[in-house]
Write a protein that holds these residues in place. Structure first.
Motif, short mmCIF file in Angstrom:
data_model
loop_
_atom_site.label_atom_id
_atom_site.label_comp_id
_atom_site.label_asym_id
_atom_site.label_seq_id
_atom_site.Cartn_x
_atom_site.Cartn_y
_atom_site.Cartn_z
N ARG A 99 0.65 6.08 -7.21
CA ARG A 99 1.23 5.34 -8.34
C ARG A 99 2.44 6.08 -8.91
NH1 ARG A 99 -4.24 4.33 -9.27
NH2 ARG A 99 -4.42 6.06 -10.74
N LEU A 100 2.36 7.41 -8.96
CA LEU A 100 3.48 8.21 -9.45
C LEU A 100 4.69 8.07 -8.54
CD1 LEU A 100 4.50 10.30 -11.52
CD2 LEU A 100 3.61 12.07 -10.00
N LEU A 101 4.48 8.08 -7.23
CA LEU A 101 5.59 7.91 -6.28
C LEU A 101 6.29 6.57 -6.50
CD1 LEU A 101 4.12 9.23 -2.91
CD2 LEU A 101 6.10 10.13 -4.12
N VAL A 102 5.51 5.53 -6.69
CA VAL A 102 6.10 4.20 -6.90
C VAL A 102 6.88 4.19 -8.21
CG1 VAL A 102 5.57 1.78 -7.31
CG2 VAL A 102 4.44 2.99 -5.47
N LEU B 225 10.96 3.49 -8.77
CA LEU B 225 11.51 2.45 -9.64
C LEU B 225 12.41 3.04 -10.72
CD1 LEU B 225 8.34 0.23 -10.03
CD2 LEU B 225 10.34 -0.17 -8.58
N GLU B 226 12.04 4.19 -11.26
CA GLU B 226 12.89 4.85 -12.25
C GLU B 226 14.21 5.28 -11.63
OE1 GLU B 226 12.94 8.72 -15.23
OE2 GLU B 226 11.09 8.19 -14.17
N ARG C 126 1.80 -3.67 -4.09
CA ARG C 126 0.91 -4.04 -5.20
C ARG C 126 1.04 -3.05 -6.35
NH1 ARG C 126 -3.32 -5.47 -1.00
NH2 ARG C 126 -2.99 -7.69 -0.77
N GLN C 127 1.21 -1.78 -6.04
CA GLN C 127 1.35 -0.79 -7.10
C GLN C 127 2.68 -0.92 -7.82
OE1 GLN C 127 0.63 2.98 -5.27
NE2 GLN C 127 -1.55 2.61 -5.03
N ALA C 128 3.71 -1.37 -7.12
CA ALA C 128 5.04 -1.48 -7.72
C ALA C 128 5.12 -2.66 -8.68
CB ALA C 128 6.10 -1.61 -6.64
N ASN C 129 4.50 -3.78 -8.35
CA ASN C 129 4.55 -5.01 -9.15
C ASN C 129 5.96 -5.57 -9.30
OD1 ASN C 129 1.81 -5.29 -9.59
ND2 ASN C 129 1.87 -3.94 -11.37
N VAL C 130 6.91 -5.08 -8.54
CA VAL C 130 8.27 -5.61 -8.51
C VAL C 130 8.69 -5.66 -7.05
CG1 VAL C 130 8.94 -4.76 -10.79
CG2 VAL C 130 9.31 -3.34 -8.80
N LEU D 67 9.25 5.48 0.46
CA LEU D 67 7.92 5.75 -0.08
C LEU D 67 6.96 6.21 1.01
CD1 LEU D 67 7.44 2.82 -2.60
CD2 LEU D 67 7.57 5.25 -3.14
N LEU D 68 7.05 5.59 2.17
CA LEU D 68 6.19 6.00 3.29
C LEU D 68 6.43 7.47 3.65
CD1 LEU D 68 6.38 2.86 5.60
CD2 LEU D 68 4.36 3.70 4.42
#
Length: 189
Positions: free
Chosen positions: A49-52, A56-57, A117-121, A131-132
Motif C-alpha cells: 500500500r505504501l508503494l502505491v 501516486l504522490e 485495487r490498492q491504487a483506486n485510480v 511498481l512491480l
C-alpha cells in the motif's frame, strides 16, 4: 484451525487431509507459525500500500513541476529556434532486485490487479511496471512491456479491470465473488 475473523486467507493453507479416525488435537507450534506468517503477510500488505501511495504522490508532484515549468518558461507561439525542455511524467524503469520473483500468466495478472485495487485510480502500464520492480518482481518474458499489456488486456476482457485510456487501466469496483478467496493482497510467489 483458528478464529477466521482475524486470520488472513492463504490459498491452500487450510486444506484438511483426507483421513479417517479421531480429529487431531491443536498443535501449538503450528498455531505459532501461522500467527507469525499472518504478521509477515500483513506487513507485506502495508508495504505494498505504501508503494502505491508513493507512486501516486510522485505523479502529483510531477504535475506540480509541470505547472511551475509552464509558468517559468511559457510557450513562445510562432517562435523559431530551440524548443523548451519537456517535463516527462515517466520515470526510468528502476532495476530489479538481485533475484526478483519472475511473474507470468495468472500470477502476473493477480499481482497487477492487486496493485490496481490498492491504487483506486487508473495506472499506466509504465507505473504498474515500476511498481512491480519496486516490489521485487520481474516479468518473465522476452518483451516484458508486451506481456504486461497482454495480461491487463486479458483482465479487461474478463471484466476484472477497465481500460480508461491508452495503456491505462483501473480495477473494477468489486472483485468477482469467489467463496474460496480471501482479502485482496499481493501474492507472494
Amino acid at each position: 484451525m483458528s478464529d477466521s475473523s482475524n486470520v488472513l486467507h492463504v490459498h491452500g493453507r487450510d486444506l484438511i487431509p483426507i483421513r479417517s479416525g479421531p480429529p487431531r488435537r491443536p498443535n501449538p507450534r503450528i498455531r505459532r507459525l501461522l500467527a507469525s506468517e499472518n504478521r509477515l503477510r500483513s506487513r507485506v500488505a502495508k508495504i505494498d500500500r505504501l508503494l502505491v501511495r508513493l507512486s501516486l504522490e510522485r505523479r502529483r508532484l510531477l504535475y506540480d513541476i509541470a505547472d511551475v515549468h509552464d509558468e517559468l518558461r511559457p510557450c513562445a507561439i510562432g517562435a523559431r529556434g530551440r524548443r523548451r525542455r519537456a517535463v516527462t511524467f515517466e520515470e526510468p524503469l528502476p532495476p530489479t532486485v538481485k533475484r526478483p520473483v519472475q511473474l507470468w500468466g495468472r500470477a502476473l495478472r493477480a499481482v497487477c490487479l492487486a496493485f490496481l485495487r490498492q491504487a483506486n485510480v487508473p495506472l499506466t502500464l509504465r507505473q504498474i511496471h515500476v511498481l512491480l520492480h519496486r516490489a521485487g518482481y520481474a516479468i518473465a518474458h522476452r518483451h516484458p512491456a508486451k506481456a504486461l499489456a497482454d495480461a491487463l488486456g486479458h483482465e479487461a476482457d474478463h471484466g476484472r479491470a477497465k481500460r480508461t485510456a491508452r495503456a491505462t487501466y483501473q480495477a473494477e469496483d468489486a472483485p468477482p465473488e469467489r467463496p474460496e478467496s480471501g482479502p485482496s493482497t499481493v501474492p507472494d510467489w
